[in-house]
Every structure is written in C-alpha cells, then in structure tokens.
Design an enzyme around this catalytic site. Sequence first.
Site, mmCIF file in Angstrom:
data_model
loop_
_atom_site.group_PDB
_atom_site.id
_atom_site.type_symbol
_atom_site.label_atom_id
_atom_site.label_comp_id
_atom_site.label_asym_id
_atom_site.label_seq_id
_atom_site.Cartn_x
_atom_site.Cartn_y
_atom_site.Cartn_z
ATOM 1 N N LYS A 23 52.198 39.223 36.612
ATOM 2 C CA LYS A 23 52.456 39.628 37.679
ATOM 3 C C LYS A 23 50.969 39.273 38.502
ATOM 4 O O LYS A 23 51.132 38.959 39.797
ATOM 5 C CB LYS A 23 52.392 41.457 37.519
ATOM 6 N N ASN A 24 50.278 38.947 37.775
ATOM 7 C CA ASN A 24 49.039 38.439 38.513
ATOM 8 C C ASN A 24 48.990 36.972 38.320
ATOM 9 O O ASN A 24 47.846 36.698 39.654
ATOM 10 C CB ASN A 24 48.035 38.387 37.339
ATOM 11 N N CYS A 117 45.613 49.531 41.791
ATOM 12 C CA CYS A 117 44.294 50.667 41.493
ATOM 13 C C CYS A 117 43.197 51.183 41.418
ATOM 14 O O CYS A 117 42.105 50.044 41.475
ATOM 15 C CB CYS A 117 44.576 49.740 39.805
ATOM 16 N N ARG A 122 35.450 47.844 42.493
ATOM 17 C CA ARG A 122 36.353 46.749 43.039
ATOM 18 C C ARG A 122 35.612 46.151 44.277
ATOM 19 O O ARG A 122 36.129 45.357 45.073
ATOM 20 C CB ARG A 122 37.718 46.798 43.231
ATOM 21 N N ASP A 305 42.660 45.205 30.884
ATOM 22 C CA ASP A 305 44.756 45.612 31.024
ATOM 23 C C ASP A 305 44.899 45.690 29.892
ATOM 24 O O ASP A 305 46.142 47.191 29.929
ATOM 25 C CB ASP A 305 45.179 44.564 31.508
ATOM 26 N N ARG A 397 54.904 49.472 40.002
ATOM 27 C CA ARG A 397 54.096 48.535 41.112
ATOM 28 C C ARG A 397 53.884 47.411 39.795
ATOM 29 O O ARG A 397 54.257 46.232 40.121
ATOM 30 C CB ARG A 397 53.084 48.881 41.300
HETATM 31 C C1 EPZ Z 1 42.084 41.496 38.886
HETATM 32 O O1 EPZ Z 1 41.261 42.199 39.038
HETATM 33 C C2 EPZ Z 1 43.448 42.148 38.107
HETATM 34 N N1 EPZ Z 1 44.209 42.091 39.178
HETATM 35 C C3 EPZ Z 1 43.666 43.312 37.567
HETATM 36 O O2 EPZ Z 1 44.922 43.158 36.803
HETATM 37 C C4 EPZ Z 1 42.525 43.099 35.789
HETATM 38 O O3 EPZ Z 1 42.186 44.544 35.637
HETATM 39 C C5 EPZ Z 1 41.651 42.469 36.479
HETATM 40 O O4 EPZ Z 1 41.745 41.508 37.114
HETATM 41 C C6 EPZ Z 1 40.923 41.796 35.311
HETATM 42 O O5 EPZ Z 1 41.502 40.799 34.484
HETATM 43 C C7 EPZ Z 1 44.950 40.797 40.102
HETATM 44 O O6 EPZ Z 1 45.134 40.224 38.828
HETATM 45 C C8 EPZ Z 1 45.359 41.585 41.085
HETATM 46 P P1 EPZ Z 1 38.092 40.988 38.819
HETATM 47 P P2 EPZ Z 1 40.443 41.359 40.043
HETATM 48 O O7 EPZ Z 1 37.715 39.591 39.801
HETATM 49 O O8 EPZ Z 1 40.048 40.345 40.213
HETATM 50 C C9 EPZ Z 1 33.857 42.961 39.197
HETATM 51 C C10 EPZ Z 1 46.704 45.171 36.521
HETATM 52 O O9 EPZ Z 1 46.873 45.861 36.077
HETATM 53 N N2 EPZ Z 1 33.547 41.877 40.677
HETATM 54 O O10 EPZ Z 1 37.942 40.381 37.765
HETATM 55 O O11 EPZ Z 1 40.080 42.699 40.960
HETATM 56 C C11 EPZ Z 1 34.744 44.249 39.616
HETATM 57 O O12 EPZ Z 1 34.184 45.553 40.079
HETATM 58 C C12 EPZ Z 1 44.768 44.706 37.252
HETATM 59 O O13 EPZ Z 1 47.233 43.937 36.702
HETATM 60 C C13 EPZ Z 1 32.876 42.347 41.269
HETATM 61 O O14 EPZ Z 1 31.843 43.268 41.479
HETATM 62 O O15 EPZ Z 1 39.553 41.908 39.234
HETATM 63 C C14 EPZ Z 1 34.550 44.603 38.026
HETATM 64 O O16 EPZ Z 1 34.366 45.243 37.384
HETATM 65 C C15 EPZ Z 1 43.990 46.167 37.528
HETATM 66 N N3 EPZ Z 1 32.877 41.199 42.420
HETATM 67 C C16 EPZ Z 1 35.161 42.781 37.358
HETATM 68 O O17 EPZ Z 1 33.906 42.402 38.329
HETATM 69 C C17 EPZ Z 1 33.521 40.957 43.102
HETATM 70 O O18 EPZ Z 1 33.275 40.037 44.061
HETATM 71 C C18 EPZ Z 1 36.117 42.182 37.197
HETATM 72 O O19 EPZ Z 1 36.492 41.889 38.266
HETATM 73 C C19 EPZ Z 1 35.298 40.891 41.933
HETATM 74 C C20 EPZ Z 1 34.252 41.877 40.805
#
Ligand code: EPZ
Length: 421
Positions: A23-24, A117, A122, A305, A397
Amino acid sequence: MKEKLRINGGVRLEGEVTVSGGKNAAVAIIPAALLADSPSTIENIPDINDVHVIIEMLRWLGAQVEFRENTMWIDPRTVDKYNPPYELASRMRASYYFAPVLLGVFRRAEVPLPGGCDIGARPIDQTVKGMCALGAKVETLGGVLVAQADELIGGDIYLDMPSVGATVNSMLTAVSASGTTCIHNAAKEPHIVDLANFLSSMGAVVKGAGTDVIRIRGGRPLHGANYTVVPDQIETGTLMIAAAATAGDVVISGVIPTHMEALSAKLLEMGVNVQSEDDWIRVRSNGHFRAVNVKTQGYPGFPTDLQQPLSALLTVANGTSIVTETIFESRFRFLDELRKMGANVRVIESTAIINGVERLVGARVNATDLRAGAAMVIAALMAEGTTEIGGVGYILRGYERFDEKLRGIGASVEKIRVSEN
Ligand code: EPZ
C-alpha cells in the site's frame, strides 16, 4: 448500514496465503506517474480503498486511468489541474504526495492537507522544508498546502527525522529540480527504495535509496514506465503474527523475507518458529509465547505499523512485555479495546506495559485506525468465543480482501452488515 467483522476465535490458521502489493509503495508510485510525458503501466497494486481514492484524484486532475486485476494504466498527458478537492484529499494520508508532482508539472500546486490514521499530530513541516530547499514558496492557507516555484533548483535537504512522507515528497520534488539534490537523514523503508526504482525506470537518476543519503540528478524529461510494486511488508507481518497467534502453520508467499527481519527476529525471540527462503516465509507456533520488549524504529528497525498487531499477541505471552512507541505519539489507543477482551495493559507516556494473561475473551470492539484494526483481528482470532469488530472501513483501507485471505487459511471470519443504530 455499516459493516463489521465477526470472528470466532480459537481456530488454527493453516495453509498458504499470498500477500498483495505494498500500500505505502503504491500510494507514492502512482502520483509519480504524472511526472512522465507518456503512459505508465504499474502491476501488483493492491485493490484497496486508498488506491480507489487515488484513482478518483487522478481522474479529477484530468489523467486517463484504467485499473483492472491489480494493474493500473495511467496516461498523464491530459492532466490540466493542480488543485485536487478537499473531499478526495482528506480521505487519505498520501494525498499530499500530489503536491510535489503538480508543482513539478505546473510550477504550482494547491493540495488540501492530508487525512490518514489518527495516530498523532502528523505535521508536514519536513515536507515543506524539503520543497523550500529546492526553491519552492510553500504556505498552508486554510488547510491547503499552496506551493509555487518559478524554478526548482537541486540542493541539500536535511530532514530533522527520517520521515517517510518527507523523504517521498523530497524525492518527488527533486526529480523536477535541475541539478543534484541530496536528501540527508532520509527514510530507508522498502517503499522508499521502490519509489526510487520506479523513478529510475522513468529515466530519473536516483542513487542511495535505502541509505541515509539519497542523491537525485533532476530536471531531466521522464517517460512512462512498466513497473511492479513490491509486496506489502506490513500485510506480510500481520499475517505472520496471525499465524503465530493461532498456534498455526502458515506459508506466506510472494514476500521479500529481508523486509521482515525485525519482526522475524522478534517472533523467534518469543519462541515462534520462522523459516524463510526465496519469496516465502513459514510461521509455526505451539501457541505459547515468551514475553519480549519491543521498541519501534524507522527501517530496518521494528516497524511502528506492526507495533499494534504484535502488542495484541503479547497480551497472552508468558510474562510482562514492554512496548516503546518512538515514532507516533498516540498509537496505543487500541489498547483500550483490547482491555475489553481481558488484556492487562498499562500505558505510561510512550510505553505500554503488557502483562500476559491466560487468554482473551471475545467482545464487541472497534478499530480506531488501520493497524489498530489489524490488532483487533489478531486478538479476535486467538480469543475464546466470538468478537465483532466495528470500523471495518479502516481495515479494508489497507488490507486487500483481508477477510477472504484469512478464510483461505482456515479462519472463521465473516463481514456482516448491521444497521447504523
Ligand atoms: C508513513 O506515514 C506511513 N504512511 C505510515 O503508515 C507509517 O506508520 C509511517 O510512514 C512510519 O513508517 C504512508 O506511507 C502513507 P513519517 P508518514 O513522516 O509519512 C513526525 C499505515 O498504517 N513527522 O515517517 O506520515 C510524525 O509526526 C500508515 O500504513 C514530523 O514531525 O510518517 C511522526 O511522529 C500509518 N514532521 C514521525 O515523524 C514531518 O514533517 C514519523 O512520521 C513528518 C513527520
């Protein structure tokens, strides 16, 4: 009417199941196809709701899209809009991946801030940082990310944390920026490497994906490509945990075992038998598990995840497990639902203390997000009696034909429709 999953627990899962495409990975690769000057054909795309939302967005922007039997054909040559509507963009996290793509095509993009989610704040500050580093002017006005650039010029992007989304958006911006871009502190997930491979197949020059530093030489014309998406790492892990939870014996095929090493090691530590070769992983268990400690990290660490599905299994391990969630600040809400089934868990800040109990008991519970839904399925499969899980939309989803796949390896699970009240 709304849908629920009704699961009768205590049934051993046995047999073979094939995972779907990631998916991702798919939600990052599909928007990238709009950067090409000709059509792309992308195979092994999971038939899930997030993909259907993306198809609606592509068509709204003017692209021609066909999607049949997990293969998508995209012709980007008729795209004529850069401002997808809130109704579509708000339905998934990955919708903001269109921002760098539309910026690259039109030098302007107006994309509503993403949905996704509810597992934490985020923010998208790192995405904004990456786009600005390459010359874009970015502001968020009324919940809409507005980006514009007279010219995109390659440069250095230093991410404050290895954010998956910010790495994807920086890569999608960099391929349209003339010169070389270096993304430092990049995320290393399998779907980042998959996106890099797709961009390379379109004619981009991308080096270092899967390491901390990704180098991209951008500004070159990109052509359509034929590509196959990697198998879903998180669906693979969820099925591995389900096999272990039911004292089962399941072969999960179509996988990349090296993507699963963190989970495989943890399951082995718990006393589960895990074998892998080529493109399959076999998971066997006697239904008794040692308690373990888990700390989520970016890849190749233990994936956040899979924290929720594994925490469900740990509720019946022998002893006390400590689960530390370092990635998202509120990814333990599902534990309230597990308590309804008899789990003995406490949360102190970003740590869950899980005291193993003899067994869980079926109950009416709800999925609070996608992977929480997976955790409830794991709990229901091993619980005594029947469990009804609301919020099935979350699960569907991200997991293609999940109930059908589970039935295929022996689970007693059915989708039921219940009246709203
Ligand atoms: C991706 O989310 C995935 N979603 C998530 O999967 C997954 O849990 C996550 O990566 C971590 O592997 C998709 O790929 C569509 P991050 P993303 O940016 O990109 C903070 C699922 O179940 N952060 O790596 O949103 C953020 O708040 C979903 O398939 C900032 O502070 O994750 C978080 O605490 C759920 N500022 C951490 O970093 C930013 O600009 C990791 O977020 C970006 C992120």
